[in-house]
Design a protein around this motif. Structure first.
Motif, short mmCIF file in Angstrom:
data_model
loop_
_atom_site.label_atom_id
_atom_site.label_comp_id
_atom_site.label_asym_id
_atom_site.label_seq_id
_atom_site.Cartn_x
_atom_site.Cartn_y
_atom_site.Cartn_z
N LYS A 61 46.88 -64.02 4.54
CA LYS A 61 47.54 -65.31 4.36
C LYS A 61 48.95 -65.05 3.84
O LYS A 61 49.14 -64.28 2.89
N HIS A 62 49.94 -65.66 4.47
CA HIS A 62 51.34 -65.42 4.14
C HIS A 62 52.06 -66.77 4.11
O HIS A 62 51.81 -67.63 4.95
N PRO A 63 52.97 -66.97 3.16
CA PRO A 63 53.63 -68.28 3.04
C PRO A 63 54.67 -68.57 4.12
O PRO A 63 55.19 -69.68 4.20
N GLY A 64 54.96 -67.60 4.97
CA GLY A 64 55.98 -67.79 6.01
C GLY A 64 57.25 -67.06 5.65
O GLY A 64 57.47 -66.65 4.51
N ALA A 65 58.10 -66.88 6.64
CA ALA A 65 59.33 -66.13 6.45
C ALA A 65 60.43 -66.70 7.33
O ALA A 65 60.17 -67.50 8.23
N VAL A 66 61.64 -66.28 7.03
CA VAL A 66 62.80 -66.68 7.82
C VAL A 66 63.61 -65.44 8.18
O VAL A 66 63.50 -64.40 7.52
N ALA A 67 64.42 -65.57 9.19
CA ALA A 67 65.40 -64.54 9.55
C ALA A 67 66.65 -65.25 10.05
O ALA A 67 66.57 -66.36 10.58
N VAL A 68 67.78 -64.59 9.85
CA VAL A 68 69.06 -65.21 10.20
C VAL A 68 69.84 -64.31 11.14
O VAL A 68 70.08 -63.14 10.84
N ILE A 69 70.24 -64.88 12.27
CA ILE A 69 71.19 -64.23 13.17
C ILE A 69 72.56 -64.71 12.70
O ILE A 69 72.94 -65.86 12.90
N ALA A 70 73.27 -63.82 12.01
CA ALA A 70 74.56 -64.18 11.41
C ALA A 70 75.67 -63.43 12.13
O ALA A 70 75.65 -62.20 12.22
N ILE A 71 76.64 -64.19 12.63
CA ILE A 71 77.72 -63.62 13.43
C ILE A 71 79.06 -63.88 12.73
O ILE A 71 79.37 -65.02 12.36
N THR A 72 79.83 -62.82 12.54
CA THR A 72 81.11 -62.92 11.85
C THR A 72 82.18 -63.47 12.79
O THR A 72 81.99 -63.57 14.01
N LYS A 73 83.34 -63.79 12.20
CA LYS A 73 84.49 -64.26 12.99
C LYS A 73 84.95 -63.22 14.01
O LYS A 73 85.51 -63.55 15.04
N GLU A 74 84.67 -61.94 13.71
CA GLU A 74 85.02 -60.85 14.62
C GLU A 74 83.93 -60.63 15.68
O GLU A 74 83.97 -59.64 16.40
N PHE B 228 45.63 -61.15 12.94
CA PHE B 228 45.10 -60.97 11.58
C PHE B 228 45.89 -61.68 10.50
O PHE B 228 45.49 -61.69 9.34
N ALA B 229 47.04 -62.29 10.84
CA ALA B 229 47.87 -62.92 9.82
C ALA B 229 48.37 -64.29 10.29
O ALA B 229 48.53 -64.51 11.50
N ASP B 230 48.62 -65.17 9.32
CA ASP B 230 49.13 -66.50 9.66
C ASP B 230 50.63 -66.64 9.40
O ASP B 230 51.16 -67.75 9.42
N GLU B 231 51.34 -65.53 9.20
CA GLU B 231 52.78 -65.59 8.92
C GLU B 231 53.52 -66.25 10.08
O GLU B 231 53.41 -65.83 11.24
N LEU B 232 54.28 -67.30 9.75
CA LEU B 232 55.13 -67.99 10.72
C LEU B 232 56.57 -67.65 10.38
O LEU B 232 57.04 -67.91 9.27
N MET B 233 57.27 -67.03 11.32
CA MET B 233 58.66 -66.61 11.15
C MET B 233 59.57 -67.66 11.78
O MET B 233 59.40 -68.02 12.95
N HIS B 234 60.53 -68.16 11.00
CA HIS B 234 61.53 -69.14 11.46
C HIS B 234 62.85 -68.41 11.65
O HIS B 234 63.30 -67.70 10.75
N ILE B 235 63.46 -68.57 12.81
CA ILE B 235 64.73 -67.91 13.11
C ILE B 235 65.86 -68.95 13.12
O ILE B 235 65.74 -70.00 13.76
N TYR B 236 66.94 -68.62 12.42
CA TYR B 236 68.14 -69.46 12.39
C TYR B 236 69.33 -68.64 12.88
O TYR B 236 69.30 -67.41 12.85
N ILE B 237 70.38 -69.35 13.30
CA ILE B 237 71.61 -68.69 13.73
C ILE B 237 72.80 -69.39 13.10
O ILE B 237 72.77 -70.60 12.86
N THR B 238 73.83 -68.60 12.81
CA THR B 238 75.10 -69.14 12.34
C THR B 238 76.24 -68.24 12.79
O THR B 238 76.08 -67.02 12.82
N ASP B 239 77.35 -68.85 13.14
CA ASP B 239 78.57 -68.07 13.39
C ASP B 239 79.67 -68.56 12.45
O ASP B 239 80.85 -68.40 12.71
N GLU B 240 79.21 -69.17 11.36
CA GLU B 240 80.12 -69.70 10.34
C GLU B 240 79.85 -68.98 9.01
O GLU B 240 79.50 -69.60 8.02
#
Length: 181
Positions: free
Chosen positions: A42-55, A117-129
């Motif tokens: 059992k896992h509370p969930g997770a996030v990941a971020v696709i982060a893009i710089t000005k370059e 075997f796990a209930d981990e739900l991964m949420h993906i976000y993106i930002t270029d700011e």
């Protein structure tokens, strides 16, 4: 939601309650009437971020992963704290792991990381700011990371070298490739 081939829980035994995951063993009734045991994380969930710089570089962190006994290059990510909205976790993890912040996060998708075997739900976000923080928050006391800024082509090379070798980061690279970034 379909429950085709549903397995009904007969008995559940907690085995371990930890900081990140809980483990239990369930005895279940199968659709054919037989019973078996399922080891569940059992896992509370997770996030990941696709982060893009000005370059137009993607932010990654390199960190040691004890279960694999090696370091991996990954997009910033972390566990959702109890009662915390995933987008709040995403911004916090971006700041803690990279020293960058953002006021603009867009939801990309969610997926189960290991549904066998796990209930981990991964949420993906993106930002270029993203903006470099004047006073970075810093990582958790037991977390040691190097921040990398890579082009998409450089990231693809790390996939080939298996330095990027996890699902969330591979997904992020495929997603950016599909967008033509």
């Amino acid at each position: 939601m379909t429950k085709k081939f549903e397995e009904k829980t007969i008995h559940s035994t907690p085995i371990y309650e930890g900081k990140v995951v809980d483990l239990r063993v369930d005895e279940v009734s199968l659709p054919n009437g037989k019973t078996t045991k399922r080891e569940l994380i059992k896992h509370p969930g997770a996030v990941a971020v696709i982060a893009i710089t000005k370059e137009n570089k993607i932010l990654f962190v390199e960190q040691y992963r004890k279960p694999l006994e090696k370091s991996l290059v990954e997009i910033p990510a972390g566990k959702v704290e109890h009662g915390e909205a995933p987008e709040v976790t995403a911004k916090r993890e971006l700041e803690e792991e990279t020293g960058y912040t953002t006021g603009e996060l867009s939801f990309v998708t969610s997926f189960y990381t290991s549904p066998g075997f796990a209930d981990e739900l991964m949420h993906i976000y993106i930002t270029d700011e993203v903006e470099k923080m004047e006073e970075p928050i810093g990582s958790d006391e037991d977390e040691f990371v190097d921040v990398l800024e890579l082009t998409l082509d450089e990231a693809k090379e790390l996939v080939e070298q298996e330095r990027i070798h996890d699902a969330k980061t591979t997904y992020a690279i495929l997603y950016l490739h599909a967008l033509g970034r």
